[in-house]
Scaffold this motif. Structure first.
Motif, short mmCIF file in Angstrom:
data_model
loop_
_atom_site.label_atom_id
_atom_site.label_comp_id
_atom_site.label_asym_id
_atom_site.label_seq_id
_atom_site.Cartn_x
_atom_site.Cartn_y
_atom_site.Cartn_z
N PHE A 224 -4.80 17.74 -15.95
CA PHE A 224 -5.56 17.25 -14.97
C PHE A 224 -7.09 17.06 -15.23
O PHE A 224 -7.59 18.15 -15.19
N LEU A 225 -7.80 16.06 -15.58
CA LEU A 225 -9.04 16.10 -15.64
C LEU A 225 -9.80 15.13 -14.66
O LEU A 225 -9.33 13.99 -14.49
N SER A 226 -10.78 15.49 -14.07
CA SER A 226 -11.33 14.71 -13.25
C SER A 226 -12.45 13.63 -13.75
O SER A 226 -12.88 13.91 -14.99
N ALA A 227 -12.81 12.62 -12.83
CA ALA A 227 -13.69 11.46 -13.60
C ALA A 227 -14.95 12.15 -13.96
O ALA A 227 -15.62 11.73 -15.27
N SER A 228 -15.47 13.04 -13.47
CA SER A 228 -16.88 13.59 -13.84
C SER A 228 -16.59 14.61 -15.30
O SER A 228 -17.68 14.75 -15.92
N ASP A 229 -15.64 15.05 -15.32
CA ASP A 229 -15.24 15.87 -16.63
C ASP A 229 -15.16 15.03 -17.65
O ASP A 229 -15.53 15.21 -18.87
N LEU A 230 -14.56 13.69 -17.45
CA LEU A 230 -14.57 12.68 -18.70
C LEU A 230 -15.36 11.85 -18.98
O LEU A 230 -15.47 11.20 -20.08
N ARG A 231 -16.49 11.73 -17.94
CA ARG A 231 -17.58 10.65 -18.02
C ARG A 231 -18.27 10.86 -19.19
O ARG A 231 -18.43 9.80 -20.07
N PRO A 232 -18.87 11.92 -19.63
CA PRO A 232 -19.51 12.11 -20.89
C PRO A 232 -18.80 11.73 -22.16
O PRO A 232 -19.15 10.93 -22.89
N THR A 233 -17.58 12.07 -22.41
CA THR A 233 -16.74 11.65 -23.31
C THR A 233 -16.37 10.17 -23.34
O THR A 233 -16.40 9.40 -24.43
N ARG A 235 -18.26 7.75 -22.29
CA ARG A 235 -19.58 7.23 -22.80
C ARG A 235 -19.77 7.22 -24.03
O ARG A 235 -20.09 6.39 -24.89
N HIS A 236 -19.41 8.47 -24.47
CA HIS A 236 -19.66 8.50 -26.13
C HIS A 236 -18.50 7.63 -26.94
O HIS A 236 -18.89 7.08 -27.64
N TYR A 237 -17.34 7.52 -26.41
CA TYR A 237 -16.49 6.63 -27.07
C TYR A 237 -17.13 5.18 -26.88
O TYR A 237 -16.49 4.43 -27.95
N GLU A 238 -17.46 4.77 -25.82
CA GLU A 238 -17.83 3.54 -25.60
C GLU A 238 -19.16 3.31 -26.51
O GLU A 238 -18.99 1.95 -27.23
N ARG A 239 -19.80 4.09 -26.87
CA ARG A 239 -20.89 3.75 -27.59
C ARG A 239 -20.88 3.85 -28.84
O ARG A 239 -21.33 2.88 -29.66
N ASP A 240 -20.31 4.81 -29.38
CA ASP A 240 -20.01 5.13 -30.69
C ASP A 240 -18.78 4.27 -31.52
O ASP A 240 -18.67 4.16 -32.69
N LEU A 241 -17.62 3.90 -30.58
CA LEU A 241 -16.52 3.29 -31.15
C LEU A 241 -16.55 1.95 -30.76
O LEU A 241 -15.54 1.06 -31.35
N GLY A 242 -17.54 1.51 -30.04
CA GLY A 242 -17.15 -0.08 -29.39
C GLY A 242 -15.91 -0.26 -28.70
O GLY A 242 -15.58 -1.52 -28.80
N MET A 243 -15.59 0.64 -28.02
CA MET A 243 -14.39 0.52 -26.97
C MET A 243 -14.97 -0.04 -25.73
O MET A 243 -16.20 0.33 -25.26
N SER A 244 -14.09 -0.65 -24.95
CA SER A 244 -14.08 -1.32 -23.60
C SER A 244 -14.02 0.20 -22.64
O SER A 244 -13.57 1.37 -23.19
N GLN A 245 -14.60 0.18 -21.63
CA GLN A 245 -14.51 1.38 -20.64
C GLN A 245 -12.85 1.76 -20.28
O GLN A 245 -12.82 2.96 -20.44
N GLU A 246 -12.13 0.76 -20.30
CA GLU A 246 -10.57 1.25 -19.90
C GLU A 246 -10.17 1.81 -21.25
O GLU A 246 -9.44 2.95 -20.92
N ALA A 247 -10.34 1.20 -22.60
CA ALA A 247 -9.74 1.96 -23.74
C ALA A 247 -10.29 3.38 -23.76
O ALA A 247 -9.80 4.34 -24.31
N ALA A 248 -11.88 3.65 -23.63
CA ALA A 248 -12.43 4.63 -23.78
C ALA A 248 -11.86 5.86 -22.79
O ALA A 248 -11.82 7.02 -23.12
N LYS A 249 -11.51 5.33 -21.55
CA LYS A 249 -10.88 6.33 -20.58
C LYS A 249 -9.66 6.90 -21.06
O LYS A 249 -9.10 8.07 -21.13
N VAL A 250 -8.75 6.03 -21.58
CA VAL A 250 -7.48 6.19 -21.99
C VAL A 250 -7.74 7.44 -23.32
O VAL A 250 -7.19 8.39 -23.33
N LEU A 251 -8.52 6.97 -24.42
CA LEU A 251 -8.71 7.92 -25.65
C LEU A 251 -9.49 9.17 -24.90
O LEU A 251 -9.09 10.18 -25.67
N ALA A 252 -10.23 9.40 -24.06
CA ALA A 252 -10.81 10.47 -23.37
C ALA A 252 -9.68 11.26 -22.83
O ALA A 252 -9.75 12.52 -22.92
N HIS A 253 -8.66 10.91 -22.18
CA HIS A 253 -7.48 11.62 -21.87
C HIS A 253 -6.80 12.41 -23.01
O HIS A 253 -6.40 13.34 -22.90
N ILE A 254 -6.70 11.63 -24.25
CA ILE A 254 -5.89 11.82 -25.06
C ILE A 254 -6.49 12.96 -25.94
O ILE A 254 -6.02 13.85 -26.20
#
Length: 477
Positions: A224-233, A235-254
């Motif tokens: 269980f990770l809260s939205a605030s815990d995942l938010r920096p990660t 943003r990092h995936y969105e910016r550096d990997l060119g991902m959509s926000q939805e895909a970046a959230k999934v990758l941050a969970h993984i």
């Protein structure tokens, strides 16, 4: 008891000295012995010198077309009279000389009496006999009415508690019926969810190994990770990997950390970018399965609490009854930090619903104490273990132990001594429901198992410790 005034005390002393001091005019009764029956003639008025009496109104019950006759008439208690009181006053002064109630001795009793042949000593300083007796009679009537009103209030309170108990029993029966229907529906959801998860995994494994892996990561994710815990990660995936926000959230969970991200192959990351909804599908099915399991636990708990008390049976898993009780209180326990430590326990002979009643009452009380005190960072902890008694023959040597603690306010020592008594509560605002009998019932149930319940309370923590015996007895192999 209404206190006697000095005037009445003096009047009683005069009456006893002049009229009720003749040793030849006394009657002694054994406990339960009848002094005078309802409707019987008596020309006496009695003063109770020692012991006590009870008065009944007897009713004859004759047969009718609607109701058969009872073997004995019904009796209704009218009043009780202690030493110093008078009986048969009305029949004596009215000159009817017939008792309208039946009078029995409650204990070994001695009475003095006068009758219509007793010489009446006229003392004009105090008035005639009737005038002398009038203030005593008024006091006697007031005291008798006070006792009658007190007993009426007790009966009314007992009836109120009985009505509440009947309502709770009816609610329990209805709850058990509803729980049975819900259990069938929840069972269908649980089975179909598991079937869908297995089928989708099989299909994905046949089509694309990366999609199957992505689905499993979603379905097996228990973190269980809260939205605030995942938010920096994110943003990092969105910016550096060119991902959509939805895909970046999934990758941050993984892969919520850089170290976990580096363990993933670039092909898998690229697959997440394209097919992140497959992870969401697995994750949603996981949530559905967890919700079904939770609902099943609540339904089982409601069924056991609502079912009529069953006989105690061997093989009861104490830990499971504790878990069921916590399921039942899940909605409230969301507002506190709950920690559990369940050590394996031997099964015992018990009634599951009785055990659940113990745990729910104590945990409910802990929650109420934390809530009413507005305790900062409220915590409840529940643990299980084994207790071994030593050196006490003929008693069980092995007990299962359940410990329930909270960090609420300290219970004063004078309250600890009373807290298991009926109708005693430290909650000024009361419970959501109940009769104020919770911990009294807990003590009664624990005692019926020949177990023990202990309570300690400090400024830091309040702890209930319940020990229930296994079937292992000292001296047995």
């Amino acid at each position: 008891m209404i206190p006697l005034s000095d005037n009445i005390n003096r009047a009683l002393e005069r009456l006893e000295r002049v009229y009720f001091s003749d040793a030849g005019r006394t009657v002694e009764l054994e406990p339960g012995e009848l002094l005078i029956g309802q409707g019987q003639r008596t020309r006496r008025m009695y003063r109770i010198m020692e012991g006590s009496m009870i008065s009944y109104r007897e009713e004859d019950n004759e047969a009718s077309e609607h109701m058969p006759a009872e073997s004995e008439g019904r009796r209704h208690e009218l009043f009780r009279a202690d030493a110093g009181s008078f009986v048969c006053v009305q029949s004596f002064f009215s000159r009817a000389f017939r008792s309208n109630t039946s009078l029995y001795a409650l204990e070994k009793t001695r009475l003095a009496y006068i009758d219509d042949t007793t010489p009446i000593v006229e003392q004009y300083e105090y008035g005639n006999f009737a005038q002398q007796f009038l203030p005593v009679a008024i006091h006697e009537l007031a005291a008798r009415n006070d006792r009658i009103f007190g007993r009426a209030a007790e009966r009314e309170e007992a009836m109120r508690l009985l009505q509440r108990s009947e309502m709770a029993a009816l609610l329990g029966q209805l709850s058990a019926g509803i729980a049975h229907e819900l259990n069938n529906a929840v069972g269908v959801i649980s089975r179909r969810t598991e079937f869908m998860a297995d089928t989708l995994r099989t299909i994905l494994e046949a089509q694309d190994k990366l999609n199957a892996q992505l689905f499993l990561k979603g379905y097996e994710d228990t973190t269980f990770l809260s939205a605030s815990d995942l938010r920096p990660t994110v943003r990092h995936y969105e910016r550096d990997l060119g991902m959509s926000q939805e895909a970046a959230k999934v990758l941050a969970h993984i892969a919520p950390t850089e170290a976990e991200y580096k363990k993933l192959s670039w092909r898998f990351v690229r697959n997440v970018k394209r097919n992140y909804r497959i992870w969401e599908m697995g994750h949603d099915l996981r949530d559905l399965q967890m919700a079904s399991n939770h609902a099943t636990g609540i339904v089982r708990a409601v069924k056991q609490m609502g079912a009529p008390s069953s006989s105690r049976e061997p093989g009861v898993d104490v830990v499971q009854t504790v878990k069921d009780a916590l399921h039942l209180l899940h909605n409230k326990l969301k507002h506190v930090t709950l920690s559990t430590e369940f050590k394996p326990l031997p099964t015992i002979t018990a009634d599951k619903s009785e055990l659940m009643q113990i745990w729910t009452n104590i945990v409910q009380n802990a929650y109420d104490a934390l809530t009413l005190d507005k305790t900062a960072e409220p915590r409840i902890s529940v643990s299980t273990g084994i207790f071994h008694a030593e050196g006490v023959s003929l008693l069980p040597e092995e007990y299962v132990t359940v410990t329930i603690s909270n960090n609420g306010p300290r219970i004063p020592q004078e309250h600890i001594e009373k807290i298991f008594q009926p109708n005693f509560t430290t909650k000024k605002q009361g419970l959501d429901f109940g009769l104020g009998l919770g911990l009294s019932i807990v003590r009664r149930i624990v005692d019926s198992y020949k177990g023990s319940i202990g309570l300690t309370s400090t400024d830091e923590e309040t702890t209930f410790t319940i020990n229930l015996p296994t079937t292992k007895i000292h001296g047995n192999d």
